[in-house]
Scaffold this active site. Structure first.
Site, short mmCIF file in Angstrom:
data_model
loop_
_atom_site.label_atom_id
_atom_site.label_comp_id
_atom_site.label_asym_id
_atom_site.label_seq_id
_atom_site.Cartn_x
_atom_site.Cartn_y
_atom_site.Cartn_z
N ASP A 59 0.84 -1.21 0.00
CA ASP A 59 0.00 0.00 0.00
C ASP A 59 0.87 1.26 0.00
OD1 ASP A 59 -2.35 1.44 0.01
OD2 ASP A 59 -2.77 1.12 2.14
N HIS A 84 2.41 3.44 -8.99
CA HIS A 84 2.19 2.01 -9.22
C HIS A 84 3.36 1.41 -10.00
CE1 HIS A 84 -1.65 2.24 -7.42
NE2 HIS A 84 -2.23 2.94 -8.38
N LEU A 119 10.52 -20.69 -4.47
CA LEU A 119 9.62 -19.74 -3.81
C LEU A 119 8.26 -19.80 -4.49
CD1 LEU A 119 9.36 -17.15 -1.84
CD2 LEU A 119 9.69 -15.83 -3.92
C1 IPE Z 1 -5.56 -2.72 -0.30
O1 IPE Z 1 -5.17 -1.39 -0.45
C2 IPE Z 1 -5.51 -3.43 -1.61
C3 IPE Z 1 -4.18 -3.61 -2.19
C4 IPE Z 1 -3.05 -3.28 -1.64
C5 IPE Z 1 -4.16 -4.24 -3.48
P1 IPE Z 1 -6.24 -0.22 -0.63
O2 IPE Z 1 -5.46 1.03 -0.71
O3 IPE Z 1 -7.16 -0.53 -1.74
O4 IPE Z 1 -7.06 -0.33 0.74
P2 IPE Z 1 -8.03 0.71 1.43
O5 IPE Z 1 -9.08 1.08 0.43
O6 IPE Z 1 -7.23 1.89 1.84
O7 IPE Z 1 -8.58 -0.03 2.61
C1 IPE Z 2 -1.53 0.26 -3.31
O1 IPE Z 2 -1.31 1.62 -3.38
C2 IPE Z 2 -1.72 -0.37 -4.66
C3 IPE Z 2 -3.09 -0.82 -4.93
C4 IPE Z 2 -4.12 -0.73 -4.14
C5 IPE Z 2 -3.30 -1.42 -6.23
P1 IPE Z 2 -2.50 2.65 -3.36
O2 IPE Z 2 -2.88 2.97 -4.77
O3 IPE Z 2 -3.61 2.17 -2.52
O4 IPE Z 2 -1.79 3.89 -2.70
P2 IPE Z 2 -2.47 4.95 -1.70
O5 IPE Z 2 -3.07 4.18 -0.58
O6 IPE Z 2 -3.49 5.70 -2.50
O7 IPE Z 2 -1.33 5.81 -1.26
MG MG Z 3 -4.09 2.43 -0.58
#
Ligand code: IPE
Ligand code: IPE
Ligand code: MG
Length: 248
Positions: free
Chosen positions: A24, A41, A135
């Site tokens: 995240d 990303h 792995l």
């Molecule tokens: C959780 O992250 C999903 C992934 C890392 C793929 P999100 O950024 O989507 O989660 P929320 O919405 O903050 O809970």
């Molecule tokens: C995690 O990073 C990746 C996915 C959920 C695919 P985010 O896109 O959720 O990044 P933040 O939480 O907005 O910083």
């Molecule tokens: Mg996120």
């Protein structure tokens, strides 16, 4: 060895068999640099290669990564399809290398609604690496913990399983993670303290580690910090300390 309150503490690293990561913070990483979310990303995908290598080097047997949740469909379509594009690129660019390094790729989740071309690539990557065993890399993609349980219950009923045969072991066998041990350590980057529908059943006794570091910056050193924190935990599984075998 690490410096703690002026003292040097020795710690024997216990390498978790199964690490699961909620990757995240890509969006915030990009925002902090004045870049579009997709650049975050992209940086996150680059980082993934490093973390996979570090896990393989350390002797982790299973690495599960949360790449796209069933809830992530709620994001703007350009971000959703941007993420799919990055996964495709990752397969195109990394598959040879992963295969050569003995990584077995598995998918946790559903391929419903996923563009055909990406579906084919995912199936091909799984097929091509199924004989590898250094792995196991489980990619939770279009994954939701609740959806996984609903899907399992449906198949249990469809298979005509009698009620008295339903137990924890049977349910585990109907999940996407069938045959794999539960995660020992779940890491979440970027400071959020929630599961966001990740491995609801399998997380029952996982140790949690949350770091404020955004995913694109979560390097080998950060991974070692997480494993070090894990190594200090006492996993009691409901028992009391005195009942546990002395570490060693
Ligand atoms: C959780 O992250 C999903 C992934 C890392 C793929 P999100 O950024 O989507 O989660 P929320 O919405 O903050 O809970
Ligand atoms: C995690 O990073 C990746 C996915 C959920 C695919 P985010 O896109 O959720 O990044 P933040 O939480 O907005 O910083
Ligand atoms: Mg996120």
């Amino acid at each position: 060895m690490r410096q703690q309150n002026g003292q040097v503490a020795e710690i024997t690293l216990r390498i978790p068999t199964h690490i699961a990561i909620i990757m995240d913070g890509n969006g915030r990483w990009a925002k902090a640099r004045g870049l579009p979310r997709l650049a975050g990303h992209r940086a996150g995908t680059e980082n993934l290669r490093r973390v996979i290598e570090a896990c393989a080097d350390l002797g982790v047997r299973i690495l599960t990564i949360y790449a796209f949740s069933t809830e992530n469909w709620r994001r703007p379509p350009e971000e959703v399809y941007g993420l799919f594009g990055l996964l495709e690129q990752m397969i195109d660019r990394e598959l040879d290398n992963l295969d050569r390094n003995g990584v077995q790729i598995r998918h946790l989740g559903s391929l419903e609604g996923v563009p055909e071309r990406l579906q084919r690539k995912i199936r091909m990557a799984i097929e091509r690496t199924k004989g590898n065993s250094r792995l196991i890399l489980c990619v939770a993609f279009n994954y939701g913990g609740r959806q996984e349980i609903v899907e399992a219950v449906r198949r249990i009923i469809a298979d005509g399983v009698p009620p008295e045969a339903v137990n924890e072991e049977l349910i585990s066998r109907y999940l996407y993670t069938a045959g794999l041990p539960d995660p020992d350590l779940i890491i979440r980057t970027s400071g959020e303290m929630r599961l966001s529908n990740f491995l609801l059943w399998q997380a029952a006794y996982a140790e949690f580690y949350v770091t404020p570091v955004y995913w694109p910056d979560f390097d080998r050193e950060e991974l070692l910090k997480a494993i070090e924190a894990y190594s200090r935990r006492e996993r009691r599984f409901g028992q009391i300390s005195e009942q546990l075998a002395p570490p060693g």
